[in-house]
Design a protein around this motif. Structure first.
Motif, PDB file in Angstrom:
ATOM      1  N   ALA A 162      33.792  31.161  52.117  1.00  0.00           N
ATOM      2  CA  ALA A 162      33.505  32.479  51.536  1.00  0.00           C
ATOM      3  C   ALA A 162      33.757  32.420  50.024  1.00  0.00           C
ATOM      4  O   ALA A 162      34.653  31.712  49.567  1.00  0.00           O
ATOM      5  CB  ALA A 162      34.395  33.529  52.181  1.00  0.00           C
ATOM      6  N   ASP A 163      32.946  33.151  49.259  1.00  0.00           N
ATOM      7  CA  ASP A 163      33.184  33.161  47.810  1.00  0.00           C
ATOM      8  C   ASP A 163      34.399  34.031  47.494  1.00  0.00           C
ATOM      9  O   ASP A 163      34.857  34.824  48.319  1.00  0.00           O
ATOM     10  CB  ASP A 163      31.938  33.661  47.075  1.00  0.00           C
ATOM     11  CG  ASP A 163      31.621  35.092  47.412  1.00  0.00           C
ATOM     12  OD1 ASP A 163      31.942  35.980  46.612  1.00  0.00           O
ATOM     13  OD2 ASP A 163      31.068  35.330  48.510  1.00  0.00           O
ATOM     14  N   GLN A 164      34.931  33.882  46.282  1.00  0.00           N
ATOM     15  CA  GLN A 164      36.174  34.554  45.894  1.00  0.00           C
ATOM     16  C   GLN A 164      36.070  36.069  45.969  1.00  0.00           C
ATOM     17  O   GLN A 164      36.992  36.749  46.421  1.00  0.00           O
ATOM     18  CB  GLN A 164      36.540  34.189  44.455  1.00  0.00           C
ATOM     19  CG  GLN A 164      36.836  32.721  44.258  1.00  0.00           C
ATOM     20  CD  GLN A 164      37.003  32.389  42.782  1.00  0.00           C
ATOM     21  OE1 GLN A 164      37.291  33.279  41.983  1.00  0.00           O
ATOM     22  NE2 GLN A 164      36.807  31.136  42.425  1.00  0.00           N
ATOM     23  N   VAL A 165      34.931  36.600  45.509  1.00  0.00           N
ATOM     24  CA  VAL A 165      34.786  38.060  45.493  1.00  0.00           C
ATOM     25  C   VAL A 165      34.816  38.611  46.917  1.00  0.00           C
ATOM     26  O   VAL A 165      35.505  39.589  47.209  1.00  0.00           O
ATOM     27  CB  VAL A 165      33.473  38.464  44.779  1.00  0.00           C
ATOM     28  CG1 VAL A 165      33.295  39.969  44.825  1.00  0.00           C
ATOM     29  CG2 VAL A 165      33.472  37.966  43.341  1.00  0.00           C
ATOM     30  N   THR A 166      34.075  37.954  47.809  1.00  0.00           N
ATOM     31  CA  THR A 166      34.033  38.398  49.201  1.00  0.00           C
ATOM     32  C   THR A 166      35.418  38.342  49.826  1.00  0.00           C
ATOM     33  O   THR A 166      35.856  39.284  50.508  1.00  0.00           O
ATOM     34  CB  THR A 166      33.057  37.507  50.007  1.00  0.00           C
ATOM     35  OG1 THR A 166      31.757  37.643  49.437  1.00  0.00           O
ATOM     36  CG2 THR A 166      33.013  37.909  51.476  1.00  0.00           C
ATOM     37  N   LEU A 167      36.121  37.240  49.571  1.00  0.00           N
ATOM     38  CA  LEU A 167      37.451  37.073  50.137  1.00  0.00           C
ATOM     39  C   LEU A 167      38.405  38.133  49.564  1.00  0.00           C
ATOM     40  O   LEU A 167      39.190  38.735  50.305  1.00  0.00           O
ATOM     41  CB  LEU A 167      37.950  35.659  49.813  1.00  0.00           C
ATOM     42  CG  LEU A 167      38.900  34.991  50.811  1.00  0.00           C
ATOM     43  CD1 LEU A 167      38.459  35.214  52.246  1.00  0.00           C
ATOM     44  CD2 LEU A 167      38.991  33.501  50.520  1.00  0.00           C
ATOM     45  N   GLY A 168      38.290  38.387  48.267  1.00  0.00           N
ATOM     46  CA  GLY A 168      39.111  39.425  47.638  1.00  0.00           C
ATOM     47  C   GLY A 168      38.856  40.777  48.275  1.00  0.00           C
ATOM     48  O   GLY A 168      39.784  41.536  48.563  1.00  0.00           O
ATOM     49  N   ARG A 169      37.569  41.064  48.550  1.00  0.00           N
ATOM     50  CA  ARG A 169      37.221  42.344  49.175  1.00  0.00           C
ATOM     51  C   ARG A 169      37.732  42.430  50.596  1.00  0.00           C
ATOM     52  O   ARG A 169      38.112  43.504  51.070  1.00  0.00           O
ATOM     53  CB  ARG A 169      35.708  42.521  49.185  1.00  0.00           C
ATOM     54  CG  ARG A 169      35.200  42.922  47.827  1.00  0.00           C
ATOM     55  CD  ARG A 169      33.730  43.181  47.891  1.00  0.00           C
ATOM     56  NE  ARG A 169      33.249  43.579  46.586  1.00  0.00           N
ATOM     57  CZ  ARG A 169      31.973  43.590  46.235  1.00  0.00           C
ATOM     58  NH1 ARG A 169      31.057  43.215  47.105  1.00  0.00           N
ATOM     59  NH2 ARG A 169      31.612  43.969  45.042  1.00  0.00           N
ATOM     60  N   ALA A 170      37.705  41.297  51.292  1.00  0.00           N
ATOM     61  CA  ALA A 170      38.182  41.277  52.680  1.00  0.00           C
ATOM     62  C   ALA A 170      39.675  41.606  52.713  1.00  0.00           C
ATOM     63  O   ALA A 170      40.150  42.313  53.614  1.00  0.00           O
ATOM     64  CB  ALA A 170      37.922  39.911  53.305  1.00  0.00           C
TER      65      ALA A 170
END
Lengths: 202, 202
Positions: free
Chosen positions: B186-194
């Protein structure tokens, strides 16, 4: 969820080569939402296509239907050498060769290749039409331009055998490293063919 | 090289989203060579499409035109909660949400997203229509389902600000790791949002 008419358009678009359900839906939604009249014009053109365009009676290239006859631009062109005949699998291949500008003769579109796995044997190929064309046009040279694949090579061999009796010169297009290609990344068969098909330049 | 009519069909097909010259030629040659009548039927359907299908007068989904009005299946469905409104970018997104079965309310299709780089500002969005729809239908909850992209997020923020004055509950769809997805890739932004969007399960 979607109007019945639009669903039918999607089903029909999904018959296009390489188009699945998702892509067909994308096309259909574009056509339904577009306000520039693309759908309407495309509709009129497609509805009229069958009556106006069909494979050339002589070579199989696509041609305008005029007075019930279809003779394509290449076959109508008197400057073409009628004695030189290039045999291709599909109309797409004919167009690609035309773009190269390397062919001064005429064409014969087979429409299919030998393919034992798909049940396409010699009887499914238009061999009789091809022989007739060679005799009637006084063809003296035939270029076999089927693709350098298993089916294409098998077809070329069969055609060479069939045409041998007609006393014409028969050649096969070259197979090798494409222009701009890299030897390092070429597959073994291609590299082998490039060596086997070497030409003297000295 | 090709009949004029076929070239026109190719030009029109090349207007479809994601279709270039080569693909358009492939489709056109298929349609011209096909003997099953796909071109003819598709032609008739497309020619009639504009008069029979257009965006729903209420939500922008595609709908059958009946007596000059277009009201889609979702808007006609009385069992839908009129007070719950889901705002999407495109009809495709509406269809995807419908397939999920997770939405019991109705929709509003924006048609476009804020995109300063492409010159799409707030004035280009149907904000007045949206406000009217919210008031007239007595909408009490709005779900902002624009995509979690830069333009989609900007649009969601703008809509939230616009709708705040109307006294409705406003929510945004969750963004995170997709079902079956892999945290490792997963990219960083997606992981941050998760992580940011985590929900209590205790």
């Amino acid at each position: 969820m979607l109007p019945e008419r639009l669903r039918r358009v999607m089903e029909l678009l999904a018959r296009l080569p390489g188009v699945g359900e998702k892509t067909a839906q994308r096309y259909a939604l574009y056509l339904a939402a577009d306000r520039k009249g693309v759908a309407a014009e495309l509709g009129v053109e497609l509805a009229a296509l069958g009556a106006n365009v069909r494979p050339c009676d002589r070579c199989g290239n696509l041609a305008d239907v005029i007075d019930g006859h279809a003779v394509c631009g290449v076959c109508r062109d008197r400057r073409r050498e009628a004695r030189l005949l290039c045999i291709v699998h599909r109309v797409q291949d004919l167009l690609a060769i035309e773009r190269s500008g390397a062919m001064r003769g005429r064409y014969f579109v087979l429409g299919r290749l030998l393919s034992p796995l798909d049940g396409v044997g010699p009887d499914e190929l238009p061999l009789a039409e091809l022989s007739r064309r060679v005799r009637e046009d006084g063809v003296s040279e035939v270029i076999l331009a089927t693709p350098p694949s298993v089916d294409g090579e098998a077809t070329a061999l069969l055609l060479a055998r069939e045409l041998a009796a007609l006393g014409v010169t028969i050649s096969r297009i070259a197979s090798g490293i494409p222009h701009g290609g890299d030897l390092e990344f070429a597959d073994q068969v291609t590299l082998g063919r490039a060596i086997d098909g070497r030409r003297s330049i000295g």
